[in-house]
Design a protein around this motif. Structure first.
Motif, PDB file in Angstrom:
ATOM      1  N   ARG A 343     -26.829  45.219  23.336  1.00 19.83           N
ATOM      2  CA  ARG A 343     -27.137  43.644  22.945  1.00 19.83           C
ATOM      3  C   ARG A 343     -27.355  43.246  21.567  1.00 19.83           C
ATOM      4  O   ARG A 343     -26.766  42.114  21.340  1.00 19.83           O
ATOM      5  N   SER A 344     -27.831  43.928  20.954  1.00 21.63           N
ATOM      6  CA  SER A 344     -28.141  43.678  19.542  1.00 21.63           C
ATOM      7  C   SER A 344     -26.673  43.512  18.672  1.00 21.63           C
ATOM      8  O   SER A 344     -26.594  42.649  17.786  1.00 21.63           O
ATOM      9  N   LEU A 345     -25.846  44.544  19.071  1.00 31.20           N
ATOM     10  CA  LEU A 345     -24.499  44.634  18.395  1.00 31.20           C
ATOM     11  C   LEU A 345     -23.663  43.676  18.804  1.00 31.20           C
ATOM     12  O   LEU A 345     -22.461  43.128  18.181  1.00 31.20           O
ATOM     13  N   ALA A 346     -23.791  43.041  20.092  1.00 32.54           N
ATOM     14  CA  ALA A 346     -23.202  41.879  20.476  1.00 32.54           C
ATOM     15  C   ALA A 346     -23.365  40.454  19.952  1.00 32.54           C
ATOM     16  O   ALA A 346     -22.692  39.494  20.139  1.00 32.54           O
ATOM     17  N   THR A 347     -24.494  40.571  19.084  1.00 32.31           N
ATOM     18  CA  THR A 347     -24.626  39.047  18.341  1.00 32.31           C
ATOM     19  C   THR A 347     -24.088  39.292  16.887  1.00 32.31           C
ATOM     20  O   THR A 347     -23.185  40.073  16.628  1.00 32.31           O
ATOM     21  N   ASP A 348     -24.253  38.146  16.072  1.00 30.28           N
ATOM     22  CA  ASP A 348     -23.599  37.894  14.869  1.00 30.28           C
ATOM     23  C   ASP A 348     -24.625  38.697  13.733  1.00 30.28           C
ATOM     24  O   ASP A 348     -24.170  38.798  12.482  1.00 30.28           O
ATOM     25  N   ALA A 349     -25.551  39.565  14.229  1.00 32.02           N
ATOM     26  CA  ALA A 349     -26.226  40.420  13.142  1.00 32.02           C
ATOM     27  C   ALA A 349     -25.381  41.449  12.563  1.00 32.02           C
ATOM     28  O   ALA A 349     -24.350  42.170  13.059  1.00 32.02           O
ATOM     29  N   PRO A 350     -25.490  41.883  11.039  1.00 37.38           N
ATOM     30  CA  PRO A 350     -24.696  42.564  10.325  1.00 37.38           C
ATOM     31  C   PRO A 350     -24.954  44.098  10.966  1.00 37.38           C
ATOM     32  O   PRO A 350     -24.247  45.045  10.758  1.00 37.38           O
ATOM     33  N   GLY A 351     -26.029  44.339  11.639  1.00 35.03           N
ATOM     34  CA  GLY A 351     -26.237  45.512  12.397  1.00 35.03           C
ATOM     35  C   GLY A 351     -27.820  45.609  12.890  1.00 35.03           C
ATOM     36  O   GLY A 351     -28.373  44.466  12.965  1.00 35.03           O
TER      37      GLY A 351
END
Length: 475
Positions: A343-351
């Motif tokens: 879920r975290s990786l599916a966001t726009d976060a760099p990591g």
């Protein structure tokens, strides 16, 4: 040995292949090392790389055997775990590795120690490491250089000093982190006294006033110091020039191979001497890429790095760690961890940063939490790489790095990108086909600039130490 160490291999015969059809065997490495933890091992590899020597670091149960084979590298290393072992178990860990490194034919063999001299009479004893080295390489004095000036570690008149996160330099027994280390708290800054409590070998100190002398006179003073029969000789250094001078004193006219204990400061100094230069390769920066960070460190530096990453858009996934029961590694818990990472990786976060809750659990030797946390963090890495398409991995914490690389089936690593003092990305060779070939940073809890995770993600430029000597981001 009449000069600095050289390869112990047979000179290459360019006509052998044509005459016999058998390729000339690779030459022996110029240097070899055993690292007493995984992150320290990658630092040694990086320091030799900065000096222009290319190397390979071996992991796992077969690391010593792999290191003994001729690979054609300038440097060969074994990533060990001696720093975390009870002293009575250290020889069984160290001696086979040192025997294998002796077989490589390298002219210089280093026991890579932490630059904060982490050790005690009962755990990770540097005194016991020196004894093991003498058992393998002969009963001669063992030079010890703990200083790593670029990393804020200094030795003067035998006393050791370390810089804190605010840039202030403290005597080691008053340094905020090391004086209160949960496993090996440093209650003594005098390395002679510190080591005397760990071995029956005599320990001497060679101070930096000699570095102002012409070399032949300094060498006579060094010979006089070692002529008294010490088992260990502590070498001062406040600058990289001091470290090179100290290394030259130890190498010139010494036994071959020369065995020494030292930090990454010794690795860099020896590498520069072998290449005949005081210059180093510049730090670099990778292009943009997604990253997973997994951390078991509770160092203040790591906490600051995680906090900064969160403030700059990184996703975080905390893993609760019970002091008695460790992590929940049931199928349901691991499935929940997998879902949270994806879920975290599916966001726009760099990591995503996966870390023990709070930001680093209390490492207590021999307790189950250490093993279960390693299981959980390795599971998070596999998820991010195999199912999330991530190709850059950061593992934070010396003991954590050893557990995670073991669970991933890591076999070898070579330097890919030098990021900053104490931080280098490596290309990983791994049994797990999904993880094989990833770019990996193994980072000590106290190492790296506060924006290190953004640097791995390619969101900053390269560090310029001429304008930023500590490797810190601009304000």
């Amino acid at each position: 040995m009449t000069g600095t160490p050289t390869s112990g291999g047979t000179p290459s015969d360019p006509d052998r292949t044509r005459r016999t059809g058998v390729p000339d065997p690779p030459e022996a490495p110029r240097v070899a090392f055993y690292g007493d933890d995984v992150t320290g091992s990658t630092d040694a590899l990086a320091q030799f790389h900065r000096a222009g020597l290319r190397g390979v670091l071996h992991f796992g149960r077969d690391a010593a055997a792999a290191a003994a084979g001729r690979s054609g590298h300038d440097v060969v290393g074994v990533a060990g775990v001696a720093r975390s072992l009870p002293t009575e178990r250290m020889a069984d860990e160290i001696r086979p590795a040192l025997e294998a490194l002796r077989q490589t034919g390298a002219g210089f063999v280093q026991y890579k120690m932490c630059s904060t001299a982490d050790s005690s009479p009962v755990r990770g004893s540097l005194g016991r490491a020196a004894e093991a080295g003498r058992e393998v390489f002969g009963a001669v004095p063992v030079p010890l250089l703990a200083a790593q000036p670029e990393f804020g570690r200094y030795t003067a008149f035998g006393h050791h000093f370390a810089r804190d996160d605010d840039g202030r330099v403290h005597r080691l027994d008053r340094q905020p982190t090391m004086s209160r280390h949960p496993v090996t708290p440093m209650g003594e800054s005098d390395l002679v006294l510190h080591l005397t409590g760990q071995t029956a070998l005599p320990v001497a100190s060679f101070d930096l006033t000699a570095y102002e002398l012409p070399f032949h006179r300094a060498r006579r003073r060094y010979d006089a110091t070692t002529g008294d029969g010490p088992g260990i000789v502590v070498l001062d250094a406040l600058t990289c020039e001091h470290a090179r001078y100290a290394a030259r004193l130890a190498l010139t006219g010494g036994p071959s191979p020369l065995f020494a204990l030292g930090s990454g400061g010794l690795s860099l100094a020896v590498g520069q001497l072998l290449n005949g230069t005081g210059t180093t390769e510049p730090y670099g920066a990778p292009g943009p890429g997604r990253v997973i960070v997994v951390s078991g460190s509770r160092a203040a530096r790591t906490t600051a790095q995680i906090r900064r990453a969160t403030e700059h858009g990184w996703a975080t996934v905390p893993i609760p760690v019970d002091p008695s029961d460790g992590c929940d590694t049931s199928p349901a818990a691991l499935a929940g961890l997998r879902d949270a990472v994806l879920r975290s990786l599916a966001t726009d976060a760099p990591g995503v940063v996966v870390h023990a809750l709070p930001a680093g659990h209390r490492d207590e030797p021999g307790t189950d939490p250490r093993d279960t946390l390693g299981d959980s963090l390795a599971h998070a890495v596999r998820t991010a790489v195999a199912d999330g398409g991530v190709r850059r991995v950061v593992v934070v914490g010396g003991d954590t790095a050893g557990r995670v690389t073991d669970r991933l089936g890591a076999r070898a690593a070579e330097i890919d990108t030098l990021l900053s003092p104490g931080a280098a990305m490596c290309r990983l060779t791994c049994d797990d086909p999904h993880v094989d070939g990833v770019s990996l940073l193994l980072k000590g809890g106290q190492a790296g600039p506060v924006d290190i995770f953004d640097r791995v993600a390619g969101r900053t430029g390269a560090i310029d130490l001429t304008t930023d000597p500590r490797g810190e981001p601009g304000t």
